[in-house]
Design an enzyme around this catalytic site. Structure first.
Site, short mmCIF file in Angstrom:
data_model
loop_
_atom_site.label_atom_id
_atom_site.label_comp_id
_atom_site.label_asym_id
_atom_site.label_seq_id
_atom_site.Cartn_x
_atom_site.Cartn_y
_atom_site.Cartn_z
N ASP A 8 43.30 42.72 52.76
CA ASP A 8 41.75 41.88 53.16
C ASP A 8 42.01 40.40 53.35
O ASP A 8 43.14 39.91 53.50
CB ASP A 8 40.76 42.17 51.94
CG ASP A 8 41.04 41.48 50.85
OD1 ASP A 8 42.09 40.56 50.73
OD2 ASP A 8 40.21 41.78 50.07
N CYS A 65 45.58 42.31 48.16
CA CYS A 65 43.99 42.05 48.31
C CYS A 65 44.06 40.84 47.26
O CYS A 65 45.22 40.13 46.97
CB CYS A 65 42.75 42.85 47.99
SG CYS A 65 43.01 43.75 46.45
N THR A 67 43.53 40.59 43.91
CA THR A 67 44.36 40.95 42.87
C THR A 67 45.32 42.29 43.03
O THR A 67 46.00 42.76 42.41
CB THR A 67 43.27 41.48 41.63
OG1 THR A 67 42.36 42.62 42.41
CG2 THR A 67 42.24 40.61 41.27
N HIS A 98 59.89 56.76 38.69
CA HIS A 98 59.36 57.56 37.84
C HIS A 98 57.82 58.14 38.45
O HIS A 98 57.70 59.26 38.08
CB HIS A 98 58.86 56.74 36.50
CG HIS A 98 59.98 56.61 35.62
ND1 HIS A 98 59.86 56.41 34.14
CD2 HIS A 98 61.42 56.53 35.97
CE1 HIS A 98 60.95 56.18 33.65
NE2 HIS A 98 61.81 56.17 34.62
N HIS A 133 60.30 63.72 36.19
CA HIS A 133 59.28 62.84 36.81
C HIS A 133 58.49 63.78 37.88
O HIS A 133 57.26 63.60 38.07
CB HIS A 133 59.98 61.82 37.24
CG HIS A 133 60.54 60.89 36.16
ND1 HIS A 133 59.99 60.42 35.44
CD2 HIS A 133 61.70 60.61 36.12
CE1 HIS A 133 60.71 59.87 34.43
NE2 HIS A 133 61.83 59.82 34.83
C1 RB5 Z 1 37.71 39.51 47.54
O1 RB5 Z 1 37.11 38.51 47.28
C2 RB5 Z 1 38.26 40.28 46.43
O2 RB5 Z 1 37.31 40.81 45.69
C3 RB5 Z 1 39.40 41.23 46.84
O3 RB5 Z 1 40.36 40.58 47.49
C4 RB5 Z 1 40.14 41.90 45.51
O4 RB5 Z 1 40.65 41.34 44.83
C5 RB5 Z 1 39.19 43.14 45.01
O5 RB5 Z 1 40.12 43.73 44.24
#
Ligand code: RB5
Length: 148
Positions: A8, A65, A67, A98, A133
């Site tokens: 993203d 993204c 996180t 695994h 596994h």
């Molecule tokens: C975008 O702001 C953020 O929410 C997205 O990149 C991500 O971290 C969501 O899990």
């Protein structure tokens, strides 16, 4: 290998670095976007990469993204996807050995560029160990069927 990559807006810059790195490692990359930094919706890109991997258009996928969590949750809704969020190299190796993870995910707001490259290498260099596994992967597939 053919590697599908998607991200993203939070991860566009890192995505390009990772694309180059994956090519340097000798792999082919298929880019599913986004290629912009304007706000977009990560489920769209998680779905694109997930579908490409399950369809066999790519051997495995990389999702990024902010996180790594939202985009991996989205991809994991596609039947046959096993997307794993990794913030360290040991996890990146083990999700392949695994869990036979067919997609690795990480956060551009969580890991630095060098660690992201090392995570990708650890994942791509590792191989599924099979055996006990495989039994567990089969159980996950059965669970998917039960909930279809
Ligand atoms: C975008 O702001 C953020 O929410 C997205 O990149 C991500 O971290 C969501 O899990």
């Amino acid at each position: 290998m053919k590697i599908a990559i998607g991200n993203d807006h939070a991860a566009t810059e890192l995505k390009y670095v990772i694309m180059e790195y994956v090519k340097e490692l000798g792999h082919e990359v298929i880019n599913f976007g986004t290629d912009h930094t304007r706000s977009c919706h990560y489920p769209e890109f998680g779905e694109r990469v997930g579908r490409a991997v399950v369809a066999g258009e790519a051997d495995c996928g990389i999702l990024i993204c902010g996180t790594g969590v939202g985009i991996s949750i989205a991809a994991n809704k596609i039947k046959g996807v096993r997307a794993a969020v990794c913030s360290d190299c040991t996890t990146a190796r083990l999700v392949r050995e695994h869990n036979d993870a067919n997609i690795i995910a990480f956060g551009a707001r969580i890991v630095g560029t060098e660690l992201a490259k090392d995570i990708v290498k650890a994942y791509l260099d590792a191989e599924f160990l099979g055996g006990r596994h495989q039994t567990r992967i089969d159980m996950i597939s059965e669970l998917e069927e039960k909930n279809a």
